[in-house]
Each structure stands twice: as C-alpha cells, then as structure tokens.
Design a protein around this motif. Structure first.
Motif, PDB file in Angstrom:
ATOM      1  N   ASN A 176       9.274   3.617  -5.399  1.00 37.47           N
ATOM      2  CA  ASN A 176       9.590   2.246  -5.811  1.00 37.47           C
ATOM      3  C   ASN A 176       8.764   1.779  -7.001  1.00 37.47           C
ATOM      4  O   ASN A 176       9.150   0.847  -7.690  1.00 37.47           O
ATOM      5  N   GLY A 177       7.604   2.389  -7.203  1.00 37.46           N
ATOM      6  CA  GLY A 177       6.742   1.967  -8.304  1.00 37.46           C
ATOM      7  C   GLY A 177       5.936   0.722  -7.994  1.00 37.46           C
ATOM      8  O   GLY A 177       5.298   0.156  -8.870  1.00 37.46           O
ATOM      9  N   HIS A 178       5.951   0.300  -6.755  1.00 37.09           N
ATOM     10  CA  HIS A 178       5.146  -0.847  -6.326  1.00 37.09           C
ATOM     11  C   HIS A 178       4.907  -0.725  -4.829  1.00 37.09           C
ATOM     12  O   HIS A 178       5.521   0.093  -4.163  1.00 37.09           O
ATOM     13  N   THR A 179       3.996  -1.528  -4.336  1.00 38.13           N
ATOM     14  CA  THR A 179       3.663  -1.454  -2.917  1.00 38.13           C
ATOM     15  C   THR A 179       4.299  -2.561  -2.099  1.00 38.13           C
ATOM     16  O   THR A 179       4.033  -2.666  -0.910  1.00 38.13           O
ATOM     17  N   GLY A 180       5.105  -3.381  -2.723  1.00 38.75           N
ATOM     18  CA  GLY A 180       5.773  -4.446  -1.987  1.00 38.75           C
ATOM     19  C   GLY A 180       4.781  -5.436  -1.425  1.00 38.75           C
ATOM     20  O   GLY A 180       3.911  -5.928  -2.135  1.00 38.75           O
ATOM     21  N   GLN A 181       4.859  -5.708  -0.149  1.00 36.20           N
ATOM     22  CA  GLN A 181       4.002  -6.686   0.501  1.00 36.20           C
ATOM     23  C   GLN A 181       2.747  -6.060   1.111  1.00 36.20           C
ATOM     24  O   GLN A 181       2.033  -6.716   1.854  1.00 36.20           O
ATOM     25  N   GLY A 235      -8.206  10.975   4.288  1.00 40.84           N
ATOM     26  CA  GLY A 235      -7.725  11.310   2.947  1.00 40.84           C
ATOM     27  C   GLY A 235      -6.420  10.617   2.615  1.00 40.84           C
ATOM     28  O   GLY A 235      -6.233  10.116   1.498  1.00 40.84           O
ATOM     29  N   LEU A 236      -5.504  10.568   3.574  1.00 40.66           N
ATOM     30  CA  LEU A 236      -4.230   9.896   3.337  1.00 40.66           C
ATOM     31  C   LEU A 236      -4.402   8.381   3.247  1.00 40.66           C
ATOM     32  O   LEU A 236      -3.683   7.715   2.497  1.00 40.66           O
ATOM     33  N   SER A 237      -5.343   7.829   3.972  1.00 40.87           N
ATOM     34  CA  SER A 237      -5.649   6.406   3.817  1.00 40.87           C
ATOM     35  C   SER A 237      -6.194   6.141   2.422  1.00 40.87           C
ATOM     36  O   SER A 237      -5.906   5.104   1.818  1.00 40.87           O
ATOM     37  N   CYS A 238      -6.964   7.074   1.903  1.00 38.40           N
ATOM     38  CA  CYS A 238      -7.482   6.957   0.543  1.00 38.40           C
ATOM     39  C   CYS A 238      -6.340   7.009  -0.468  1.00 38.40           C
ATOM     40  O   CYS A 238      -6.349   6.277  -1.459  1.00 38.40           O
ATOM     41  N   VAL A 239      -5.349   7.874  -0.231  1.00 37.32           N
ATOM     42  CA  VAL A 239      -4.178   7.940  -1.116  1.00 37.32           C
ATOM     43  C   VAL A 239      -3.455   6.598  -1.129  1.00 37.32           C
ATOM     44  O   VAL A 239      -3.069   6.091  -2.194  1.00 37.32           O
ATOM     45  N   VAL A 286      -2.193   1.408  -3.831  1.00 35.63           N
ATOM     46  CA  VAL A 286      -2.244  -0.055  -3.862  1.00 35.63           C
ATOM     47  C   VAL A 286      -3.005  -0.529  -5.096  1.00 35.63           C
ATOM     48  O   VAL A 286      -2.582  -1.466  -5.776  1.00 35.63           O
ATOM     49  N   LEU A 287      -4.113   0.126  -5.404  1.00 36.89           N
ATOM     50  CA  LEU A 287      -4.893  -0.277  -6.572  1.00 36.89           C
ATOM     51  C   LEU A 287      -4.157   0.020  -7.875  1.00 36.89           C
ATOM     52  O   LEU A 287      -4.245  -0.766  -8.834  1.00 36.89           O
ATOM     53  N   CYS A 288      -3.435   1.119  -7.937  1.00 38.24           N
ATOM     54  CA  CYS A 288      -2.680   1.452  -9.155  1.00 38.24           C
ATOM     55  C   CYS A 288      -1.493   0.523  -9.364  1.00 38.24           C
ATOM     56  O   CYS A 288      -1.171   0.170 -10.501  1.00 38.24           O
ATOM     57  N   TYR A 289      -0.827   0.149  -8.283  1.00 32.47           N
ATOM     58  CA  TYR A 289       0.385  -0.662  -8.387  1.00 32.47           C
ATOM     59  C   TYR A 289       0.142  -2.143  -8.143  1.00 32.47           C
ATOM     60  O   TYR A 289       1.086  -2.892  -7.967  1.00 32.47           O
ATOM     61  N   ARG A 290      -1.098  -2.581  -8.133  1.00 31.19           N
ATOM     62  CA  ARG A 290      -1.352  -3.987  -7.773  1.00 31.19           C
ATOM     63  C   ARG A 290      -0.781  -4.966  -8.781  1.00 31.19           C
ATOM     64  O   ARG A 290      -0.481  -6.098  -8.450  1.00 31.19           O
ATOM     65  N   SER A 291      -0.603  -4.558 -10.039  1.00 28.65           N
ATOM     66  CA  SER A 291      -0.028  -5.476 -11.016  1.00 28.65           C
ATOM     67  C   SER A 291       1.490  -5.360 -11.077  1.00 28.65           C
ATOM     68  O   SER A 291       2.139  -6.185 -11.696  1.00 28.65           O
TER      69      SER A 291
END
Length: 115
Positions: A49-54, A92-96, A101-106
């Motif tokens: 999706n390119g974003h994390t939604g909610q 590790g998957l929680s880190c992913v 979330v940090l990459c797609y926050r904007s």
C-alpha cells in the motif's frame, strides 16, 4: 456471555485435564501465528500500500519493546533454543514493522469518493 462461558470452560479443561505437552504446543503455535501476522499480513500489506494506514507508531514501538523484553527474559531464564529463536524472530519482525511505520509516517492514504 456465551463466548465468555465457552472460553472459561476451555481454560478449565486445559488447566485440569490437558497434558503439559499440549499446552506447550498451543503456546508454540500462538507464537507462529503472531509471527505470520506480523510478516505476511501486516508488513506485506504496508509495503504494497505504501503507507501504514491507521497503524499507531506508539503501539508498534511498545510491541517491539515488549518483544525485546520477552527475548531478554527467554535468553536469561529458559535456555530453550526453540523458544529463544522464536522470540528472536518475533523481535526482528516487530523491528521490521517499526521501520515500516517510521518510513511511511509521512505517507497518507488517498481515497477518492465517487458519487
């Protein structure tokens, strides 16, 4: 109310009649389900999706911190290789997810209303 009664009955039966092996298999399968939900469902959907939604940054951060805490406790107390590897994979998957979330926050989700 019916769900509460069914859940309580299942927990009573597991606590009193189930062997320890059954309970440990159930615990291992719940960890596998958690790992699959983080990797297959959440991370893949976020990437496509390119974003994390909610998805909340705070909730993902707390989930990552909690999985690191469980990993540390597993390393210190259990000594079981399977448990330690499972907890390492989960952390590790929680880190992913946190990185996503940090990459797609904007990024935002753009919905067009067609009327």
């Amino acid at each position: 109310m019916l769900l509460l009664l069914a859940y309580g009955g299942a927990m009573f039966l597991l606590g009193s009649y189930a062997a320890a092996a059954v309970v440990s298999v159930m615990q291992a399968s719940s960890l596998a389900a958690s790992i699959a939900s983080k990797l297959v469902l959440q991370a893949r959907t976020n990437h496509c999706n390119g974003h994390t939604g909610q998805l909340s940054t705070l909730s993902v951060l707390l989930s990552w911190a909690g999985s690191l805490g469980v990993l540390f406790a597993s390393l210190q107390e259990t000594g079981s290789l399977f448990t330690t590897l499972s907890q390492t994979l989960s952390a590790g998957l929680s880190c992913v997810l946190l990185v996503l979330v940090l990459c797609y926050r904007s990024s935002t989700c753009h919905h067009e209303n067609e009327e």
